[in-house]
Design an enzyme around this catalytic site. Sequence first.
Site, PDB file in Angstrom:
ATOM      1  CG  HIS A   1      -0.338  -0.046   2.549  1.00  0.00           C
ATOM      2  ND1 HIS A   1       0.028   1.076   3.235  1.00  0.00           N
ATOM      3  CD2 HIS A   1      -0.026  -1.096   3.350  1.00  0.00           C
ATOM      4  CE1 HIS A   1       0.537   0.726   4.416  1.00  0.00           C
ATOM      5  NE2 HIS A   1       0.526  -0.583   4.509  1.00  0.00           N
TER       6      HIS A   1
ATOM      7  CG  ASP B   1      -2.296   4.137   3.259  1.00  0.00           C
ATOM      8  OD1 ASP B   1      -2.071   3.070   2.634  1.00  0.00           O
ATOM      9  OD2 ASP B   1      -2.958   4.176   4.307  1.00  0.00           O
TER      10      ASP B   1
ATOM     11  CG  ASP C   1       3.177  -0.354   7.751  1.00  0.00           C
ATOM     12  OD1 ASP C   1       2.719  -0.827   6.701  1.00  0.00           O
ATOM     13  OD2 ASP C   1       2.522  -0.279   8.817  1.00  0.00           O
TER      14      ASP C   1
ATOM     15  CD  GLU D   1      -2.650  -1.621   5.645  1.00  0.00           C
ATOM     16  OE1 GLU D   1      -2.649  -2.704   6.268  1.00  0.00           O
ATOM     17  OE2 GLU D   1      -2.111  -0.575   6.101  1.00  0.00           O
ATOM     18  CD  GLU D   2      -0.799   1.759   7.951  1.00  0.00           C
ATOM     19  OE1 GLU D   2      -1.450   1.296   8.905  1.00  0.00           O
ATOM     20  OE2 GLU D   2       0.332   1.355   7.653  1.00  0.00           O
TER      21      GLU D   2
ATOM     22  CG  ASP E   1       1.726  -4.208   4.890  1.00  0.00           C
ATOM     23  OD1 ASP E   1       2.519  -3.522   5.567  1.00  0.00           O
ATOM     24  OD2 ASP E   1       0.498  -4.005   4.871  1.00  0.00           O
TER      25      ASP E   1
ATOM     26  CG  HIS F   1       1.757   2.613  12.719  1.00  0.00           C
ATOM     27  ND1 HIS F   1       0.545   1.941  12.826  1.00  0.00           N
ATOM     28  CD2 HIS F   1       2.183   2.370  11.468  1.00  0.00           C
ATOM     29  CE1 HIS F   1       0.281   1.335  11.683  1.00  0.00           C
ATOM     30  NE2 HIS F   1       1.271   1.588  10.849  1.00  0.00           N
TER      31      HIS F   1
END
Length: 480
Positions: free
Chosen positions: A76, A78, A115, A145-146, A170, A454
């Site tokens: 992904h 994003d 990620d 995706e997030e 991922d 994150h």
Amino acid sequence: MPVLDHLEPKNVFHFFEELCAIPHGSGNTRQVSDWLMDFARQRGLEAHQDALGNVVIIREATPGYESAGAVIVQGHMDMVCEQAPDCTKDMAAEGLDLAVEGDTVYARGTTLGGDDGIAVAMALALLDADDIPHPRLEAVITVDEETGMLGAVGMEDVSMLKGRRMLNIDSEVEGVFTVSCAGGNMTCCTLPVARAPFGAETLAITVGGLRGGHSGIEIHKGLGNACTILGRVLTACAKATPLRVTAVSGGLKANAIPREATALVSVDDYREIRAVCDRLDEALKNEFRATDPEVFVSVRAVEPSGTPMDEASTRRLLALLTCAPNGIQVMSAEIDGLVQTSLNLGILATEDTAVTAMFCVRSSVESQKQMLVERLECLLAALGGSVEVSGDYTGWEYRPDSPLRELMVEVFTEQYGHAPTVEAIHAGVECGIFAGKLPGLDCISFGPDLTEIHTCRERMHIASVQRTWALVLEVLKRMK
């Protein structure tokens, strides 16, 4: 000036750096989507872009691989946008400030977006190369995706995809092959509030200093959730002296464990609030000494900002923050150490007439996922609020017969000298969604080491990227 141009594999880090120069937080991926389409056009590759911004780029098989089945390389575009308190970067408009330290790549003051930027970079490096043997390559790069895998869920046309083998890049731990995952959704709880004047002083109560983290793969670590702790602090303060809440805020992403949360309150007795916050500051430092040693509770006087909520609204809000379930709910009885069902209160926000609490709900058992939604619905109904579910996706079931898994385990064992770990995870991955769209899909999720994703402490490990790239190349080579 390029920062990563001296790193190997050159093309992988080249495309990763190009991606990082473009803002690409969830919901802000159109520029990256168009960049991917430009990449394909410049190379004469077949490419598809849907209304959401999902992109599929196809490169036909190299000589000798024409009869081999196509392979999908998926990730992904994003990233989760988090930043340090003193970072002034506008992540919606500015690229990242990359840096190299030892064997790691990081972004100054912000998340790195490894990620899942590493999947985008590896996919483009494969599509760009003329010297890598491979079957037909179908790179599938999704948006958002997030925030609930919204791109994969909303990808309606998959008719161009011939592949029934998928390499989902991922995963954040090298040597771990994920073969099953939890399903999930975003559950938004809305609590209406009314307002009325109250009190002589306005205070800001903050819970901060927490480490935060991924609400799927790190939910088992016992990390403190700033939003739920704030509810605990406010409830204790309300027992000590009358108060009214004006606003609560905390967290940035539903799937990230919040590091900080703040409440504006109106009170008559500042001293009582100070005493309660000091007591809880000490208690929390003891409770979280192993996981969040820097946790703190602070209180300070601020200028009034809006009319406080009335007594009934304040009481209902404290009930929501105190009674809403959060964290691990059920552990798997079949797979040792696997979280089966959980939820995370990731975002608190306040408007004039309502407070919203956004939860990321996860479970590998569909009925338990629904059970948590029903619990929140029951609580909100009792408090006069409502619940809305979005981005719901099913789990990815383990496939006993997987030729792709067998091939990847074989190659990994030869290259590393030991077998990989094959496991199920509690976090969501897009494999399950595509398995539902592409019957018979055989897929594996894997990737290089990415630590503290994150968070603004995120690191990508260079040597791990190199080994993972070598694994991908050899797997593709053996797919003849």
